[in-house]
Design a protein around this motif. Structure first.
Motif, PDB file in Angstrom:
ATOM      1  N   VAL A  52       3.942   1.549 -13.404  1.00  0.00           N
ATOM      2  CA  VAL A  52       2.733   1.618 -13.975  1.00  0.00           C
ATOM      3  C   VAL A  52       2.459   2.581 -14.570  1.00  0.00           C
ATOM      4  O   VAL A  52       3.371   3.612 -14.649  1.00  0.00           O
ATOM      5  N   ASP A  53       1.553   2.825 -15.576  1.00  0.00           N
ATOM      6  CA  ASP A  53       1.253   3.826 -16.307  1.00  0.00           C
ATOM      7  C   ASP A  53      -0.029   4.472 -15.968  1.00  0.00           C
ATOM      8  O   ASP A  53      -1.147   3.768 -15.780  1.00  0.00           O
ATOM      9  N   LEU A  54      -0.052   5.803 -15.603  1.00  0.00           N
ATOM     10  CA  LEU A  54      -1.284   6.451 -14.938  1.00  0.00           C
ATOM     11  C   LEU A  54      -1.979   7.127 -16.117  1.00  0.00           C
ATOM     12  O   LEU A  54      -1.593   7.256 -17.147  1.00  0.00           O
ATOM     13  N   VAL A  55      -3.277   7.287 -15.680  1.00  0.00           N
ATOM     14  CA  VAL A  55      -4.238   7.939 -16.743  1.00  0.00           C
ATOM     15  C   VAL A  55      -3.692   9.307 -16.966  1.00  0.00           C
ATOM     16  O   VAL A  55      -2.952  10.025 -16.161  1.00  0.00           O
ATOM     17  N   PRO A  56      -4.065  10.031 -18.034  1.00  0.00           N
ATOM     18  CA  PRO A  56      -3.435  11.350 -18.538  1.00  0.00           C
ATOM     19  C   PRO A  56      -4.205  12.200 -17.588  1.00  0.00           C
ATOM     20  O   PRO A  56      -5.414  12.303 -17.065  1.00  0.00           O
ATOM     21  N   VAL A  71       1.604   7.518  -3.261  1.00  0.00           N
ATOM     22  CA  VAL A  71       1.357   6.931  -1.772  1.00  0.00           C
ATOM     23  C   VAL A  71       0.301   6.443  -1.534  1.00  0.00           C
ATOM     24  O   VAL A  71       0.384   5.624  -0.626  1.00  0.00           O
ATOM     25  N   ARG A  72      -0.740   6.742  -1.792  1.00  0.00           N
ATOM     26  CA  ARG A  72      -2.038   6.148  -1.668  1.00  0.00           C
ATOM     27  C   ARG A  72      -2.066   4.821  -2.160  1.00  0.00           C
ATOM     28  O   ARG A  72      -2.428   3.735  -1.301  1.00  0.00           O
ATOM     29  N   ILE A  73      -1.483   4.377  -3.299  1.00  0.00           N
ATOM     30  CA  ILE A  73      -1.496   3.058  -3.872  1.00  0.00           C
ATOM     31  C   ILE A  73      -0.593   2.335  -3.033  1.00  0.00           C
ATOM     32  O   ILE A  73      -0.914   1.010  -2.792  1.00  0.00           O
ATOM     33  N   LYS A  74       0.574   2.822  -2.711  1.00  0.00           N
ATOM     34  CA  LYS A  74       1.499   1.950  -1.852  1.00  0.00           C
ATOM     35  C   LYS A  74       1.023   1.592  -0.576  1.00  0.00           C
ATOM     36  O   LYS A  74       1.050   0.719  -0.106  1.00  0.00           O
ATOM     37  N   ARG A  75       0.234   2.470   0.282  1.00  0.00           N
ATOM     38  CA  ARG A  75      -0.425   2.075   1.348  1.00  0.00           C
ATOM     39  C   ARG A  75      -1.565   1.297   1.058  1.00  0.00           C
ATOM     40  O   ARG A  75      -1.853   0.509   2.215  1.00  0.00           O
ATOM     41  N   SER A  76      -2.214   1.141   0.014  1.00  0.00           N
ATOM     42  CA  SER A  76      -3.295   0.022  -0.325  1.00  0.00           C
ATOM     43  C   SER A  76      -2.619  -1.096  -0.649  1.00  0.00           C
ATOM     44  O   SER A  76      -3.253  -2.079   0.178  1.00  0.00           O
ATOM     45  N   VAL A  77      -1.479  -1.142  -1.204  1.00  0.00           N
ATOM     46  CA  VAL A  77      -0.793  -2.450  -1.187  1.00  0.00           C
ATOM     47  C   VAL A  77      -0.266  -2.900   0.024  1.00  0.00           C
ATOM     48  O   VAL A  77      -0.732  -4.396   0.335  1.00  0.00           O
ATOM     49  N   ALA A  78       0.294  -2.119   0.963  1.00  0.00           N
ATOM     50  CA  ALA A  78       0.703  -2.461   2.017  1.00  0.00           C
ATOM     51  C   ALA A  78      -0.438  -3.050   3.242  1.00  0.00           C
ATOM     52  O   ALA A  78      -0.169  -4.036   3.793  1.00  0.00           O
ATOM     53  N   HIS A  79      -1.616  -2.217   2.907  1.00  0.00           N
ATOM     54  CA  HIS A  79      -2.664  -2.816   3.926  1.00  0.00           C
ATOM     55  C   HIS A  79      -3.394  -4.232   3.439  1.00  0.00           C
ATOM     56  O   HIS A  79      -3.606  -5.074   4.114  1.00  0.00           O
ATOM     57  N   THR A  80      -3.344  -4.328   1.968  1.00  0.00           N
ATOM     58  CA  THR A  80      -3.905  -5.627   1.538  1.00  0.00           C
ATOM     59  C   THR A  80      -2.745  -6.851   1.757  1.00  0.00           C
ATOM     60  O   THR A  80      -3.297  -7.990   1.979  1.00  0.00           O
ATOM     61  N   VAL A  81      -1.491  -6.648   1.419  1.00  0.00           N
ATOM     62  CA  VAL A  81      -0.573  -7.392   1.606  1.00  0.00           C
ATOM     63  C   VAL A  81       0.520  -7.131   2.624  1.00  0.00           C
ATOM     64  O   VAL A  81       1.462  -6.488   2.384  1.00  0.00           O
ATOM     65  N   GLN A 105      -6.920   0.377  -9.324  1.00  0.00           N
ATOM     66  CA  GLN A 105      -6.692   1.776  -8.979  1.00  0.00           C
ATOM     67  C   GLN A 105      -7.205   2.422 -10.018  1.00  0.00           C
ATOM     68  O   GLN A 105      -6.896   2.175 -11.340  1.00  0.00           O
ATOM     69  N   PRO A 106      -8.346   3.356  -9.656  1.00  0.00           N
ATOM     70  CA  PRO A 106      -8.680   4.152 -10.855  1.00  0.00           C
ATOM     71  C   PRO A 106      -7.651   4.930 -11.591  1.00  0.00           C
ATOM     72  O   PRO A 106      -7.877   5.574 -12.892  1.00  0.00           O
ATOM     73  N   GLU A 107      -6.496   5.441 -11.112  1.00  0.00           N
ATOM     74  CA  GLU A 107      -5.647   6.256 -11.508  1.00  0.00           C
ATOM     75  C   GLU A 107      -4.637   5.647 -12.496  1.00  0.00           C
ATOM     76  O   GLU A 107      -3.839   6.167 -13.406  1.00  0.00           O
ATOM     77  N   ILE A 108      -4.733   4.078 -12.374  1.00  0.00           N
ATOM     78  CA  ILE A 108      -3.515   3.428 -13.254  1.00  0.00           C
ATOM     79  C   ILE A 108      -4.400   2.831 -14.348  1.00  0.00           C
ATOM     80  O   ILE A 108      -5.461   2.399 -14.412  1.00  0.00           O
ATOM     81  N   ASP A 109      -3.919   3.264 -15.471  1.00  0.00           N
ATOM     82  CA  ASP A 109      -3.962   2.871 -16.728  1.00  0.00           C
ATOM     83  C   ASP A 109      -3.731   1.496 -16.944  1.00  0.00           C
ATOM     84  O   ASP A 109      -4.408   0.766 -17.669  1.00  0.00           O
ATOM     85  N   SER A 110      -2.408   1.026 -16.832  1.00  0.00           N
ATOM     86  CA  SER A 110      -2.080  -0.218 -17.000  1.00  0.00           C
ATOM     87  C   SER A 110      -0.806  -0.621 -16.061  1.00  0.00           C
ATOM     88  O   SER A 110      -0.085   0.543 -15.676  1.00  0.00           O
ATOM     89  N   VAL A 111      -0.688  -1.804 -15.983  1.00  0.00           N
ATOM     90  CA  VAL A 111       0.575  -2.230 -14.965  1.00  0.00           C
ATOM     91  C   VAL A 111       1.456  -2.783 -16.045  1.00  0.00           C
ATOM     92  O   VAL A 111       1.264  -3.793 -16.737  1.00  0.00           O
ATOM     93  N   GLU A 112       2.687  -1.994 -16.394  1.00  0.00           N
ATOM     94  CA  GLU A 112       3.586  -2.188 -17.413  1.00  0.00           C
ATOM     95  C   GLU A 112       4.557  -3.585 -16.913  1.00  0.00           C
ATOM     96  O   GLU A 112       4.930  -4.411 -17.789  1.00  0.00           O
ATOM     97  N   ALA A 113       4.880  -3.553 -15.510  1.00  0.00           N
ATOM     98  CA  ALA A 113       5.562  -4.705 -15.039  1.00  0.00           C
ATOM     99  C   ALA A 113       5.530  -4.535 -13.701  1.00  0.00           C
ATOM    100  O   ALA A 113       5.166  -3.864 -12.831  1.00  0.00           O
TER     101      ALA A 113
END
Length: 314
Positions: A250-254, A266-276, A225-233
């Motif tokens: 998750v840590d978002l870009v500044p 909201v968009r990220i959660k929808r993307s995860v639910a659609h893929t999995v 995801q372009p807005e996510i800088d890193s996945v901390e856990a």
């Protein structure tokens, strides 16, 4: 499953009558095995019915773990009713508690032959059902009810073969040791299967994570995801068959304001639910990476756009 339950009960009655008539410890061990299988199928019917209940206030994540609970009871039933009784029959025969004659063994072997055909057909149907499903072997066997049925059918076929071998060698050699050994082997087989089923059910009940491959897919999706800088856990837990809880920090870009952060979540959660699709409970904890948080604290900025924002499941 009702048909299989009825067939198991008939086989159990036939084995019991044949075992008592012939005085065969191996046949009586198989009778106890069939009784245990019948009881376990009742447990599985209860699991299928109760696990489909919708979520409520007392169980907000649903009743999917009912399958794991009843599978655990099925494992206990196999151990107590099948394994322990088989050991009792085998040890009793070795101590001279079984008849050295084998009158009625022809009828007993005929009963076992019919049971072998029935159990073999049931095992073939179960294997066909597994092969029809998509995914890897581990994914196909994720359903504890299906795993238990396959385990029961496999051990039933092996148990009948052991009983046939023990009774046949008893008839040929005149020594009951062969049949006692068959009973002990059936008991050991049932105890092993009960241990494996019970261990799997225990792991699911105490909160087992998703398959590593599936966790990697979710992790890669979040990082992409372009807005996510890193996945901390990333934490996952199986809630039931086809139900998965996903919790990610998750840590978002500044540079994102509060409204943008909410839209992104909201968009990220929808993307995860659609893929999995099985990920029906998704929670995102929007936070700062440790290095960036330290920098902001040093600069006196404790109001970063993504600070301390958590977004619940879908």
């Amino acid at each position: 499953m009702l048909v299989a339950l009825g067939a198991n009960l008939l086989i159990a009655v036939a084995k019991t009558v044949g075992g008592l008539f012939a005085g065969s410890p191996a046949l009586l061990s198989e009778a106890a095995h069939s009784v245990a299988d019948s009881l376990n199928e009742i447990f599985l019917l209860a699991a299928l019915h109760r696990s489909r209940r919708p979520a409520d206030r007392r169980h907000p994540f649903g009743y999917g773990k009912e399958r794991f609970f009843w599978s655990l009871l099925a494992a206990v039933g196999i151990f107590v009713m099948g394994g322990c009784f088989s050991f009792f029959q085998g040890l009793g025969a070795l101590k001279g508690g079984a008849k050295e004659s084998h009158s009625g063994y022809a009828a007993g072997l005929a009963v076992l032959g019919v049971a072998l055909l029935s159990e073999g057909a049931s095992l073939a149907r179960g294997l066909h059902q597994v092969h029809r499903q998509q995914g890897t072997t581990a994914q196909r066997l994720r359903d504890p009810a299906l795993r238990t049925v396959l385990a029961e059918d496999s051990t039933a076929v092996l148990g009948v073969l052991l009983a046939i071998a023990g009774m046949s060698l008893h008839m040929v050699t005149g020594s009951v040791v062969w049949e006692a050994s068959a009973s002990l082997a059936i008991g050991a087989l049932l105890v092993y299967v009960a241990y494996r089923l019970g261990r799997d059910a225990r792991d699911q009940l105490i909160g087992q994570a998703a398959d590593p491959e599936l966790s990697e897919r979710i992790h890669a999706l979040l990082k992409a995801q372009p807005e996510i800088d890193s996945v901390e856990a990333l934490l996952t837990m199986q809630l039931g068959l086809g139900s998965l809880l996903v919790a990610a920090r998750v840590d978002l870009v500044p540079g994102l304001d509060s409204e943008e952060v909410e839209e992104v979540a909201v968009r990220i959660k929808r993307s995860v639910a659609h893929t999995v699709p099985e990920a029906d409970q998704i929670f995102l904890d929007i936070t700062d990476a440790p290095t960036r948080a330290a920098e902001r604290q040093a600069n006196g900025d404790a109001t970063g756009p993504a600070a301390a924002r958590a977004y619940g499941g879908t």
